[in-house]
Design an enzyme around this catalytic site. Structure first.
Site, short mmCIF file in Angstrom:
data_model
loop_
_atom_site.label_atom_id
_atom_site.label_comp_id
_atom_site.label_asym_id
_atom_site.label_seq_id
_atom_site.Cartn_x
_atom_site.Cartn_y
_atom_site.Cartn_z
CG HIS A 1 -2.03 -1.14 1.34
ND1 HIS A 1 -2.53 -1.50 2.43
CD2 HIS A 1 -2.42 -2.03 0.25
CE1 HIS A 1 -3.36 -2.54 2.00
NE2 HIS A 1 -3.02 -3.00 0.77
C1 FAD Z 1 -0.08 -7.62 -3.86
C2 FAD Z 1 -0.96 -6.51 -3.63
C3 FAD Z 1 -2.08 -6.70 -3.10
C4 FAD Z 1 -2.99 -5.57 -2.88
N1 FAD Z 1 -4.22 -5.78 -2.09
C5 FAD Z 1 -4.92 -4.69 -1.89
C6 FAD Z 1 -6.43 -4.75 -1.54
O1 FAD Z 1 -6.65 -5.97 -1.17
N2 FAD Z 1 -6.98 -4.03 -1.33
C7 FAD Z 1 -6.83 -2.58 -1.78
O2 FAD Z 1 -7.50 -1.71 -1.68
N3 FAD Z 1 -5.49 -2.36 -2.28
C8 FAD Z 1 -4.67 -3.35 -2.47
N4 FAD Z 1 -3.40 -3.30 -3.06
C9 FAD Z 1 -3.04 -1.73 -3.35
C10 FAD Z 1 -4.07 -1.40 -4.77
O3 FAD Z 1 -3.66 -2.40 -5.69
C11 FAD Z 1 -3.29 -0.06 -4.93
O4 FAD Z 1 -3.77 0.79 -4.07
C12 FAD Z 1 -3.96 0.29 -6.40
O5 FAD Z 1 -3.58 -0.33 -7.42
C13 FAD Z 1 -3.20 1.93 -6.94
O6 FAD Z 1 -3.63 2.34 -7.86
P1 FAD Z 1 -2.88 3.28 -8.70
O7 FAD Z 1 -3.85 3.78 -9.88
O8 FAD Z 1 -2.56 4.39 -7.81
O9 FAD Z 1 -1.60 2.64 -9.32
P2 FAD Z 1 -1.09 1.34 -9.88
O10 FAD Z 1 -2.11 0.29 -9.59
O11 FAD Z 1 0.32 1.17 -9.36
O12 FAD Z 1 -1.02 1.42 -11.32
C14 FAD Z 1 -0.22 2.44 -12.09
C15 FAD Z 1 0.25 1.83 -13.30
O13 FAD Z 1 0.75 2.85 -14.21
C16 FAD Z 1 1.74 2.40 -15.06
N5 FAD Z 1 3.01 3.30 -15.05
C17 FAD Z 1 3.76 3.85 -14.12
N6 FAD Z 1 4.42 4.59 -14.69
C18 FAD Z 1 4.46 4.72 -15.91
C19 FAD Z 1 5.01 5.66 -16.97
N7 FAD Z 1 5.88 6.39 -16.86
N8 FAD Z 1 4.27 5.51 -18.40
C20 FAD Z 1 3.15 4.40 -18.52
N9 FAD Z 1 2.63 3.88 -17.54
C21 FAD Z 1 3.23 3.95 -16.27
C22 FAD Z 1 2.25 1.22 -14.02
O14 FAD Z 1 2.77 0.03 -15.08
C23 FAD Z 1 0.89 0.63 -13.58
O15 FAD Z 1 0.27 -0.32 -14.16
C24 FAD Z 1 -2.53 -4.17 -3.23
C25 FAD Z 1 -1.28 -4.18 -4.08
C26 FAD Z 1 -0.66 -5.15 -4.30
C27 FAD Z 1 0.66 -4.97 -5.03
#
Ligand code: FAD
Length: 465
Positions: A402
Protein backbone atom coordinates in the site's frame (compact mmCIF):
# COMPACT_ATOMS: atom_id res chain seq x y z
CA UNK A 1 3.30 8.17 -34.50
CA UNK A 2 4.95 11.61 -34.47
CA UNK A 3 2.37 14.34 -34.56
CA UNK A 4 -0.33 12.21 -32.90
CA UNK A 5 -2.77 14.34 -30.89
CA UNK A 6 -5.43 13.45 -28.32
CA UNK A 7 -7.69 15.50 -26.13
CA UNK A 8 -6.80 13.69 -22.88
CA UNK A 9 -3.81 11.42 -22.25
CA UNK A 10 -3.78 9.27 -19.12
CA UNK A 11 -0.38 7.91 -18.07
CA UNK A 12 -0.88 4.60 -16.26
CA UNK A 13 -3.80 2.17 -16.35
CA UNK A 14 -4.17 1.32 -12.66
CA UNK A 15 -7.38 1.99 -10.72
CA UNK A 16 -6.71 5.74 -10.48
CA UNK A 17 -5.96 6.24 -14.17
CA UNK A 18 -8.67 3.98 -15.53
CA UNK A 19 -11.38 5.38 -13.24
CA UNK A 20 -10.64 8.88 -14.52
CA UNK A 21 -10.27 7.70 -18.14
CA UNK A 22 -13.59 5.87 -18.06
CA UNK A 23 -15.48 8.83 -16.58
CA UNK A 24 -13.99 11.15 -19.22
CA UNK A 25 -14.60 8.78 -22.16
CA UNK A 26 -18.19 8.14 -21.08
CA UNK A 27 -18.70 11.92 -21.05
CA UNK A 28 -17.62 12.01 -24.70
CA UNK A 29 -13.96 13.02 -24.32
CA UNK A 30 -11.28 11.54 -26.57
CA UNK A 31 -9.07 9.56 -24.18
CA UNK A 32 -5.88 7.55 -24.68
CA UNK A 33 -4.40 5.58 -21.77
CA UNK A 34 -0.68 4.84 -22.04
CA UNK A 35 0.51 1.86 -20.02
CA UNK A 36 4.11 0.87 -19.58
CA UNK A 37 3.40 -2.81 -18.87
CA UNK A 38 1.93 -5.56 -21.04
CA UNK A 39 -1.73 -6.34 -21.63
CA UNK A 40 -2.45 -9.70 -19.98
CA UNK A 41 -5.84 -11.23 -20.83
CA UNK A 42 -7.84 -11.80 -17.62
CA UNK A 43 -7.50 -15.37 -16.36
CA UNK A 44 -4.50 -16.19 -18.58
CA UNK A 45 -2.02 -16.42 -15.67
CA UNK A 46 -2.86 -18.16 -12.36
CA UNK A 47 -3.44 -15.62 -9.58
CA UNK A 48 -0.74 -15.21 -6.91
CA UNK A 49 1.64 -17.37 -9.00
CA UNK A 50 5.31 -16.95 -9.87
CA UNK A 51 4.25 -16.37 -13.50
CA UNK A 52 2.09 -13.48 -12.33
CA UNK A 53 5.01 -11.96 -10.44
CA UNK A 54 7.29 -12.22 -13.46
CA UNK A 55 4.74 -10.73 -15.88
CA UNK A 56 2.58 -8.30 -13.93
CA UNK A 57 4.90 -6.83 -11.26
CA UNK A 58 7.56 -4.17 -11.70
CA UNK A 59 11.02 -5.76 -11.53
CA UNK A 60 9.32 -9.12 -10.89
CA UNK A 61 8.43 -7.84 -7.41
CA UNK A 62 12.00 -7.04 -6.33
CA UNK A 63 11.86 -3.46 -5.11
CA UNK A 64 12.95 -1.98 -1.81
CA UNK A 65 12.67 1.28 0.09
CA UNK A 66 16.06 1.96 1.68
CA UNK A 67 16.24 2.76 5.37
CA UNK A 68 16.93 1.08 8.66
CA UNK A 69 14.95 -1.16 8.53
CA UNK A 70 14.43 -1.46 4.77
CA UNK A 71 10.90 -2.04 3.49
CA UNK A 72 10.33 -4.38 0.52
CA UNK A 73 7.43 -3.18 -1.63
CA UNK A 74 5.73 -4.23 -4.86
CA UNK A 75 3.96 -2.40 -7.68
CA UNK A 76 1.73 -3.82 -10.41
CA UNK A 77 3.04 -3.12 -13.91
CA UNK A 78 0.57 -4.23 -16.55
CA UNK A 79 -2.70 -3.04 -18.07
CA UNK A 80 -4.90 -2.58 -14.99
CA UNK A 81 -1.92 -1.93 -12.66
CA UNK A 82 -2.19 -3.19 -9.09
CA UNK A 83 -5.85 -4.14 -9.55
CA UNK A 84 -4.77 -7.16 -11.62
CA UNK A 85 -2.72 -8.71 -8.81
CA UNK A 86 -4.22 -7.50 -5.57
CA UNK A 87 -6.30 -9.08 -2.84
CA UNK A 88 -9.56 -7.33 -3.71
CA UNK A 89 -10.30 -6.18 -0.14
CA UNK A 90 -12.45 -3.06 -0.12
CA UNK A 91 -12.86 -0.19 2.31
CA UNK A 92 -14.11 3.35 2.12
CA UNK A 93 -11.74 5.96 3.55
CA UNK A 94 -12.56 6.12 7.29
CA UNK A 95 -14.42 9.31 8.28
CA UNK A 96 -11.79 10.13 10.93
CA UNK A 97 -9.04 9.95 8.30
CA UNK A 98 -10.94 12.31 5.98
CA UNK A 99 -11.22 14.68 8.94
CA UNK A 100 -7.44 14.54 9.46
CA UNK A 101 -6.81 15.30 5.77
CA UNK A 102 -9.15 18.32 5.86
CA UNK A 103 -7.48 19.60 9.04
CA UNK A 104 -3.83 18.93 8.17
CA UNK A 105 -3.80 19.40 4.36
CA UNK A 106 -6.68 21.83 3.81
CA UNK A 107 -8.40 19.20 1.64
CA UNK A 108 -11.69 20.61 0.36
CA UNK A 109 -14.81 18.81 -0.82
CA UNK A 110 -13.98 15.51 0.86
CA UNK A 111 -16.41 15.19 3.73
CA UNK A 112 -17.90 11.69 4.04
CA UNK A 113 -21.26 12.79 2.61
CA UNK A 114 -19.53 14.45 -0.37
CA UNK A 115 -17.57 11.29 -1.16
CA UNK A 116 -20.46 8.87 -0.57
CA UNK A 117 -21.82 8.99 -4.17
CA UNK A 118 -18.34 8.24 -5.50
CA UNK A 119 -17.86 5.28 -3.18
CA UNK A 120 -21.31 4.00 -4.15
CA UNK A 121 -20.39 4.21 -7.85
CA UNK A 122 -17.09 2.39 -7.25
CA UNK A 123 -18.86 -0.34 -5.27
CA UNK A 124 -21.36 -0.85 -8.10
CA UNK A 125 -18.66 -0.77 -10.81
CA UNK A 126 -16.52 -3.39 -9.08
CA UNK A 127 -19.27 -5.56 -7.61
CA UNK A 128 -18.14 -5.03 -4.02
CA UNK A 129 -19.76 -7.67 -1.84
CA UNK A 130 -19.20 -9.92 1.14
CA UNK A 131 -17.79 -13.36 0.27
CA UNK A 132 -20.67 -15.53 -1.00
CA UNK A 133 -19.52 -18.78 0.62
CA UNK A 134 -17.77 -19.52 3.88
CA UNK A 135 -14.56 -17.45 4.33
CA UNK A 136 -11.24 -19.31 4.36
CA UNK A 137 -10.69 -21.34 7.57
CA UNK A 138 -7.52 -19.29 8.20
CA UNK A 139 -9.68 -16.15 8.22
CA UNK A 140 -12.24 -17.68 10.60
CA UNK A 141 -9.43 -18.66 12.99
CA UNK A 142 -8.20 -15.07 13.28
CA UNK A 143 -11.77 -13.80 13.72
CA UNK A 144 -12.57 -16.41 16.38
CA UNK A 145 -9.40 -15.62 18.31
CA UNK A 146 -9.96 -11.86 18.25
CA UNK A 147 -13.62 -12.25 19.22
CA UNK A 148 -12.64 -14.51 22.12
CA UNK A 149 -10.49 -11.61 23.35
CA UNK A 150 -13.40 -9.18 22.93
CA UNK A 151 -11.68 -7.27 20.10
CA UNK A 152 -13.41 -5.57 17.21
CA UNK A 153 -13.31 -7.67 14.01
CA UNK A 154 -14.76 -6.88 10.58
CA UNK A 155 -15.41 -9.13 7.62
CA UNK A 156 -14.15 -7.02 4.74
CA UNK A 157 -16.10 -6.98 1.46
CA UNK A 158 -14.25 -7.72 -1.77
CA UNK A 159 -14.71 -6.97 -5.44
CA UNK A 160 -16.13 -10.25 -6.75
CA UNK A 161 -18.67 -11.38 -9.31
CA UNK A 162 -19.84 -14.83 -10.31
CA UNK A 163 -18.84 -16.15 -13.73
CA UNK A 164 -21.16 -18.12 -16.04
CA UNK A 165 -20.37 -21.30 -14.10
CA UNK A 166 -21.30 -19.64 -10.80
CA UNK A 167 -17.67 -19.37 -9.67
CA UNK A 168 -16.60 -16.19 -7.85
CA UNK A 169 -14.12 -14.17 -9.92
CA UNK A 170 -12.07 -11.32 -8.47
CA UNK A 171 -12.71 -8.13 -10.39
CA UNK A 172 -9.99 -5.88 -11.77
CA UNK A 173 -9.73 -2.94 -14.13
CA UNK A 174 -9.38 -5.29 -17.11
CA UNK A 175 -12.62 -7.04 -16.14
CA UNK A 176 -14.63 -3.90 -15.30
CA UNK A 177 -13.77 -0.35 -16.31
CA UNK A 178 -11.38 -1.04 -19.20
CA UNK A 179 -14.09 -2.77 -21.29
CA UNK A 180 -16.40 0.16 -20.48
CA UNK A 181 -13.72 2.66 -21.41
CA UNK A 182 -13.21 0.92 -24.76
CA UNK A 183 -16.95 0.70 -25.37
CA UNK A 184 -17.09 4.48 -24.90
CA UNK A 185 -14.39 4.98 -27.55
CA UNK A 186 -11.41 5.30 -25.18
CA UNK A 187 -8.17 3.55 -26.07
CA UNK A 188 -5.52 1.75 -24.00
CA UNK A 189 -2.03 1.33 -25.43
CA UNK A 190 0.15 -1.23 -23.63
CA UNK A 191 3.98 -1.35 -23.65
CA UNK A 192 4.12 2.46 -23.77
CA UNK A 193 6.23 4.05 -21.05
CA UNK A 194 6.16 7.84 -20.82
CA UNK A 195 9.53 9.22 -19.75
CA UNK A 196 8.91 12.95 -19.92
CA UNK A 197 6.05 15.42 -20.10
CA UNK A 198 6.58 19.01 -21.14
CA UNK A 199 4.55 22.05 -22.04
CA UNK A 200 4.76 23.37 -25.60
CA UNK A 201 2.58 26.39 -26.24
CA UNK A 202 -0.94 25.39 -25.14
CA UNK A 203 -0.38 21.61 -25.29
CA UNK A 204 1.46 18.91 -23.39
CA UNK A 205 4.07 16.88 -25.23
CA UNK A 206 4.51 13.32 -23.95
CA UNK A 207 7.75 11.58 -24.82
CA UNK A 208 8.73 8.02 -24.20
CA UNK A 209 10.08 4.80 -25.50
CA UNK A 210 8.71 4.64 -29.08
CA UNK A 211 6.29 7.43 -28.23
CA UNK A 212 5.64 11.10 -29.00
CA UNK A 213 2.18 12.48 -28.47
CA UNK A 214 0.44 15.80 -27.86
CA UNK A 215 -2.49 16.23 -25.51
CA UNK A 216 -4.57 19.15 -24.26
CA UNK A 217 -4.86 17.61 -20.79
CA UNK A 218 -2.77 14.97 -19.06
CA UNK A 219 -3.62 12.77 -16.08
CA UNK A 220 -0.51 11.30 -14.48
CA UNK A 221 -1.55 7.99 -12.91
CA UNK A 222 1.58 5.87 -12.62
CA UNK A 223 1.08 5.08 -8.93
CA UNK A 224 2.72 6.51 -5.82
CA UNK A 225 6.31 5.78 -6.90
CA UNK A 226 6.21 6.38 -10.66
CA UNK A 227 4.04 9.52 -10.75
CA UNK A 228 6.37 11.69 -8.65
CA UNK A 229 9.32 10.23 -10.56
CA UNK A 230 7.82 11.30 -13.90
CA UNK A 231 6.84 14.74 -12.62
CA UNK A 232 10.30 15.39 -11.17
CA UNK A 233 12.13 14.06 -14.24
CA UNK A 234 9.97 16.38 -16.32
CA UNK A 235 10.98 19.36 -14.17
CA UNK A 236 7.39 19.80 -12.98
CA UNK A 237 6.07 19.81 -9.39
CA UNK A 238 9.31 20.12 -7.38
CA UNK A 239 7.53 18.91 -4.22
CA UNK A 240 6.43 15.63 -5.86
CA UNK A 241 8.01 12.68 -4.09
CA UNK A 242 9.38 14.78 -1.23
CA UNK A 243 7.23 12.52 0.89
CA UNK A 244 5.84 9.02 0.58
CA UNK A 245 3.50 7.00 2.78
CA UNK A 246 3.61 3.24 3.19
CA UNK A 247 1.38 0.96 5.19
CA UNK A 248 4.12 -1.27 6.54
CA UNK A 249 3.54 -4.89 7.48
CA UNK A 250 5.29 -7.43 9.62
CA UNK A 251 4.18 -11.02 9.11
CA UNK A 252 3.63 -14.07 11.29
CA UNK A 253 3.31 -17.63 9.96
CA UNK A 254 0.91 -19.76 11.99
CA UNK A 255 0.76 -23.55 12.17
CA UNK A 256 -2.53 -25.17 13.12
CA UNK A 257 -3.29 -28.77 14.01
CA UNK A 258 -5.58 -29.22 11.00
CA UNK A 259 -5.82 -27.72 7.47
CA UNK A 260 -6.67 -23.99 7.39
CA UNK A 261 -5.62 -23.19 3.83
CA UNK A 262 -7.08 -25.99 1.71
CA UNK A 263 -6.16 -25.73 -1.97
CA UNK A 264 -8.13 -22.96 -3.62
CA UNK A 265 -9.14 -21.28 -0.36
CA UNK A 266 -9.21 -17.54 -0.87
CA UNK A 267 -7.48 -14.68 0.84
CA UNK A 268 -8.50 -14.12 4.50
CA UNK A 269 -11.24 -11.51 4.73
CA UNK A 270 -11.32 -10.76 8.46
CA UNK A 271 -9.42 -7.78 9.83
CA UNK A 272 -8.98 -6.79 13.47
CA UNK A 273 -9.61 -3.08 14.01
CA UNK A 274 -9.15 -2.89 17.77
CA UNK A 275 -6.28 -0.39 17.42
CA UNK A 276 -7.34 1.00 14.01
CA UNK A 277 -6.55 3.00 11.99
CA UNK A 278 -3.09 3.20 13.63
CA UNK A 279 -2.52 -0.59 13.75
CA UNK A 280 -4.45 -3.28 11.86
CA UNK A 281 -4.31 -7.08 11.78
CA UNK A 282 -5.29 -9.40 8.94
CA UNK A 283 -4.33 -12.34 6.77
CA UNK A 284 -2.37 -12.72 3.53
CA UNK A 285 -2.46 -15.15 0.66
CA UNK A 286 -0.71 -18.35 1.78
CA UNK A 287 0.18 -20.60 -1.13
CA UNK A 288 2.86 -23.21 -0.29
CA UNK A 289 5.41 -20.96 -2.07
CA UNK A 290 4.41 -17.91 0.01
CA UNK A 291 4.62 -19.94 3.24
CA UNK A 292 8.10 -21.22 2.37
CA UNK A 293 9.30 -17.71 1.61
CA UNK A 294 7.77 -16.32 4.81
CA UNK A 295 9.56 -18.98 6.88
CA UNK A 296 12.97 -17.80 5.72
CA UNK A 297 13.81 -16.74 9.29
CA UNK A 298 12.73 -20.15 10.67
CA UNK A 299 14.44 -22.64 8.35
CA UNK A 300 13.98 -25.51 10.82
CA UNK A 301 10.22 -25.38 10.19
CA UNK A 302 10.51 -25.61 6.40
CA UNK A 303 10.48 -29.43 5.95
CA UNK A 304 7.22 -29.71 7.91
CA UNK A 305 5.67 -26.75 6.07
CA UNK A 306 6.59 -28.30 2.72
CA UNK A 307 5.07 -31.64 3.77
CA UNK A 308 1.81 -30.20 5.17
CA UNK A 309 1.36 -26.71 3.67
CA UNK A 310 -2.39 -26.63 4.30
CA UNK A 311 -1.81 -26.42 8.06
CA UNK A 312 -0.01 -23.08 7.67
CA UNK A 313 -1.36 -19.59 7.14
CA UNK A 314 0.23 -16.14 6.94
CA UNK A 315 -1.00 -13.14 8.90
CA UNK A 316 0.20 -9.57 9.26
CA UNK A 317 0.18 -6.55 11.54
CA UNK A 318 0.19 -3.28 9.60
CA UNK A 319 0.95 0.29 10.68
CA UNK A 320 0.46 3.55 8.80
CA UNK A 321 3.37 5.47 10.37
CA UNK A 322 6.73 6.51 8.96
CA UNK A 323 7.74 8.87 6.19
CA UNK A 324 9.62 8.36 2.95
CA UNK A 325 10.62 9.97 -0.31
CA UNK A 326 10.97 9.20 -4.03
CA UNK A 327 13.90 10.77 -5.80
CA UNK A 328 15.04 10.51 -9.43
CA UNK A 329 18.55 9.12 -9.88
CA UNK A 330 20.36 10.46 -12.95
CA UNK A 331 21.25 7.59 -15.30
CA UNK A 332 18.96 5.06 -13.59
CA UNK A 333 15.51 3.95 -14.67
CA UNK A 334 14.34 3.32 -11.09
CA UNK A 335 14.17 6.05 -8.45
CA UNK A 336 15.81 6.09 -5.05
CA UNK A 337 13.02 5.26 -2.61
CA UNK A 338 13.69 5.83 1.08
CA UNK A 339 11.57 5.15 4.14
CA UNK A 340 12.12 6.05 7.76
CA UNK A 341 10.30 4.38 10.64
CA UNK A 342 10.80 6.02 14.03
CA UNK A 343 10.81 4.35 17.44
CA UNK A 344 7.07 4.74 17.84
CA UNK A 345 6.42 3.02 14.48
CA UNK A 346 8.65 0.09 15.43
CA UNK A 347 6.90 -0.12 18.80
CA UNK A 348 3.53 -0.12 16.99
CA UNK A 349 4.72 -2.94 14.73
CA UNK A 350 5.85 -4.93 17.78
CA UNK A 351 2.56 -4.24 19.56
CA UNK A 352 0.61 -5.31 16.47
CA UNK A 353 2.68 -8.47 16.19
CA UNK A 354 2.08 -9.32 19.84
CA UNK A 355 -1.69 -8.72 19.45
CA UNK A 356 -1.67 -10.90 16.36
CA UNK A 357 0.08 -13.74 18.15
CA UNK A 358 -2.34 -13.43 21.07
CA UNK A 359 -5.37 -13.58 18.76
CA UNK A 360 -3.98 -16.53 16.80
CA UNK A 361 -3.24 -18.48 19.97
CA UNK A 362 -6.81 -17.78 21.08
CA UNK A 363 -7.91 -18.96 17.61
CA UNK A 364 -6.19 -22.32 18.10
CA UNK A 365 -2.74 -21.91 16.49
CA UNK A 366 -0.23 -24.44 17.85
CA UNK A 367 2.93 -22.55 16.85
CA UNK A 368 3.66 -19.05 15.56
CA UNK A 369 6.72 -17.91 13.61
CA UNK A 370 7.19 -14.11 13.59
CA UNK A 371 8.95 -13.12 10.36
CA UNK A 372 12.17 -11.46 11.49
CA UNK A 373 15.68 -12.75 12.03
CA UNK A 374 16.13 -14.36 15.43
CA UNK A 375 12.44 -14.16 16.39
CA UNK A 376 11.29 -16.63 19.05
CA UNK A 377 8.74 -19.29 18.18
CA UNK A 378 5.51 -18.62 20.11
CA UNK A 379 3.75 -21.79 21.31
CA UNK A 380 1.68 -20.45 24.19
CA UNK A 381 0.77 -17.28 26.14
CA UNK A 382 4.00 -17.45 28.20
CA UNK A 383 6.04 -17.05 25.01
CA UNK A 384 4.38 -13.69 24.27
CA UNK A 385 6.69 -12.19 26.90
CA UNK A 386 9.66 -13.17 24.72
CA UNK A 387 8.51 -10.85 21.94
CA UNK A 388 10.28 -7.46 21.98
CA UNK A 389 8.59 -4.12 22.74
CA UNK A 390 10.03 -2.70 19.53
CA UNK A 391 10.89 -4.54 16.30
CA UNK A 392 14.70 -4.75 16.13
CA UNK A 393 15.92 -2.39 13.38
CA UNK A 394 18.61 -4.64 11.95
CA UNK A 395 16.43 -7.76 11.91
CA UNK A 396 12.94 -6.66 10.93
CA UNK A 397 11.61 -8.11 7.69
CA UNK A 398 9.06 -5.53 6.53
CA UNK A 399 6.83 -5.36 3.50
CA UNK A 400 4.32 -3.01 1.89
CA UNK A 401 1.74 -3.29 -0.88
CA UNK A 402 0.00 0.00 0.00
CA UNK A 403 2.02 2.92 -1.37
CA UNK A 404 0.48 6.38 -1.16
CA UNK A 405 0.82 10.09 -0.52
CA UNK A 406 3.77 11.15 -2.70
CA UNK A 407 1.78 13.99 -4.36
CA UNK A 408 -0.73 14.94 -1.64
CA UNK A 409 -3.80 16.93 -2.68
CA UNK A 410 -5.19 19.90 -0.77
CA UNK A 411 -4.76 23.60 -0.25
CA UNK A 412 -1.90 23.32 2.27
CA UNK A 413 1.69 24.33 1.51
CA UNK A 414 2.93 20.70 1.46
CA UNK A 415 0.44 19.77 -1.28
CA UNK A 416 1.53 19.01 -4.84
CA UNK A 417 -1.95 19.42 -6.33
CA UNK A 418 -5.05 21.37 -5.41
CA UNK A 419 -7.91 19.60 -3.65
CA UNK A 420 -9.05 18.07 -6.96
CA UNK A 421 -5.76 16.72 -8.33
CA UNK A 422 -4.62 19.64 -10.53
CA UNK A 423 -0.84 20.08 -10.28
CA UNK A 424 -0.08 23.52 -8.85
CA UNK A 425 1.13 25.94 -11.49
CA UNK A 426 0.50 23.53 -14.42
CA UNK A 427 -2.57 24.22 -16.55
CA UNK A 428 -4.16 20.97 -17.78
CA UNK A 429 -1.91 18.64 -15.74
CA UNK A 430 -3.51 16.36 -13.14
CA UNK A 431 -2.52 13.51 -10.84
CA UNK A 432 -5.02 10.66 -10.52
CA UNK A 433 -3.75 7.82 -8.37
CA UNK A 434 -2.69 6.72 -4.89
CA UNK A 435 -0.12 9.54 -4.76
CA UNK A 436 -2.95 11.97 -4.04
CA UNK A 437 -4.04 10.42 -0.74
CA UNK A 438 -2.77 12.89 1.86
CA UNK A 439 -1.58 10.14 4.21
CA UNK A 440 -1.92 6.34 4.20
CA UNK A 441 -5.63 5.80 4.87
CA UNK A 442 -5.19 3.07 7.50
CA UNK A 443 -7.27 0.65 5.38
CA UNK A 444 -6.81 -1.10 2.01
CA UNK A 445 -6.51 1.92 -0.30
CA UNK A 446 -7.91 1.06 -3.74
CA UNK A 447 -11.47 2.15 -2.86
CA UNK A 448 -10.12 5.56 -1.79
CA UNK A 449 -7.95 5.85 -4.92
CA UNK A 450 -10.94 5.19 -7.18
CA UNK A 451 -13.43 7.38 -5.31
CA UNK A 452 -11.09 10.40 -5.44
CA UNK A 453 -10.20 9.71 -9.09
CA UNK A 454 -13.90 9.69 -10.02
CA UNK A 455 -14.68 12.81 -8.00
CA UNK A 456 -11.76 14.69 -9.57
CA UNK A 457 -12.60 13.57 -13.13
CA UNK A 458 -16.19 14.77 -12.71
CA UNK A 459 -14.88 18.09 -11.40
CA UNK A 460 -12.63 18.36 -14.48
CA UNK A 461 -15.67 17.80 -16.71
CA UNK A 462 -17.79 20.33 -14.80
CA UNK A 463 -15.07 22.97 -15.18
CA UNK A 464 -15.07 22.42 -18.96
CA UNK A 465 -18.82 21.98 -19.50
C1 FAD B 1 -0.04 -7.62 -4.04
C2 FAD B 1 -0.96 -6.45 -3.79
C3 FAD B 1 -2.10 -6.64 -3.02
C4 FAD B 1 -2.95 -5.56 -2.76
N1 FAD B 1 -4.14 -5.78 -2.12
C5 FAD B 1 -5.04 -4.76 -2.03
C6 FAD B 1 -6.34 -5.00 -1.52
O1 FAD B 1 -6.72 -6.12 -1.17
N2 FAD B 1 -7.19 -3.94 -1.43
C7 FAD B 1 -6.82 -2.67 -1.80
O2 FAD B 1 -7.62 -1.74 -1.65
N3 FAD B 1 -5.60 -2.44 -2.30
C8 FAD B 1 -4.72 -3.45 -2.46
N4 FAD B 1 -3.50 -3.22 -3.02
C9 FAD B 1 -3.16 -1.83 -3.39
C10 FAD B 1 -3.85 -1.39 -4.68
O3 FAD B 1 -3.65 -2.35 -5.69
C11 FAD B 1 -3.25 -0.04 -5.06
O4 FAD B 1 -3.55 0.89 -4.04
C12 FAD B 1 -3.80 0.48 -6.38
O5 FAD B 1 -3.54 -0.42 -7.43
C13 FAD B 1 -3.15 1.82 -6.68
O6 FAD B 1 -3.67 2.30 -7.89
P1 FAD B 1 -2.92 3.41 -8.72
O7 FAD B 1 -3.81 3.80 -9.83
O8 FAD B 1 -2.43 4.44 -7.80
O9 FAD B 1 -1.58 2.75 -9.31
P2 FAD B 1 -1.16 1.33 -9.84
O10 FAD B 1 -2.20 0.31 -9.60
O11 FAD B 1 0.21 1.11 -9.32
O12 FAD B 1 -1.08 1.53 -11.42
C14 FAD B 1 -0.15 2.37 -12.04
C15 FAD B 1 0.09 1.87 -13.46
O13 FAD B 1 0.80 2.88 -14.16
C16 FAD B 1 1.81 2.29 -14.96
N5 FAD B 1 2.88 3.27 -15.15
C17 FAD B 1 3.70 3.76 -14.18
N6 FAD B 1 4.53 4.68 -14.70
C18 FAD B 1 4.25 4.76 -16.02
C19 FAD B 1 4.79 5.53 -17.08
N7 FAD B 1 5.79 6.38 -16.87
N8 FAD B 1 4.26 5.37 -18.32
C20 FAD B 1 3.23 4.51 -18.54
N9 FAD B 1 2.69 3.75 -17.55
C21 FAD B 1 3.19 3.88 -16.30
C22 FAD B 1 2.25 1.08 -14.15
O14 FAD B 1 2.87 0.11 -14.98
C23 FAD B 1 0.94 0.61 -13.53
O15 FAD B 1 0.30 -0.36 -14.33
C24 FAD B 1 -2.63 -4.26 -3.27
C25 FAD B 1 -1.49 -4.08 -4.04
C26 FAD B 1 -0.66 -5.16 -4.32
C27 FAD B 1 0.55 -4.93 -5.18
Amino acid sequence: MKGERVEVAVIGSGPGGVTAACALAEAGREVLVLEEGPEVPPGSIPTYSRGEMLTCYRNAGLTVALGNPKVAYVEGRCVGGGSEVNGGLYHRTPDAVLGEWARDYGLLGARPEQLAPHFEAVEADLGVTLEAGEPAPSSLRLAAGAEALGWSVVEVPRWFRQDDAGQPVRQSMSRTLIPRLRAAGGRVRADSRVTRVRRERDEWLLEGERLALRAKSVFVAGGAIQSPLLLRRSGLAPRAGKRLGLQTMTKVVARFSEPVTPRGSGIPVHQVKERGPRIGLGGSIATPEHVSLALIDHPGELPRACAEPERYAIYYAVVRGGRGSVQPLPGFRDPLVRYRLDERDLADLALGQRDLCQALLAGGAEALFPCWAGAPVVRGPDDLRRLPDSLPRGKANLFSVHLTSSCPMGEGTACVTDSYGRVHGCEGLYVSDASLLCEPPGVNPQGSVMAFARRNALRFLEARA
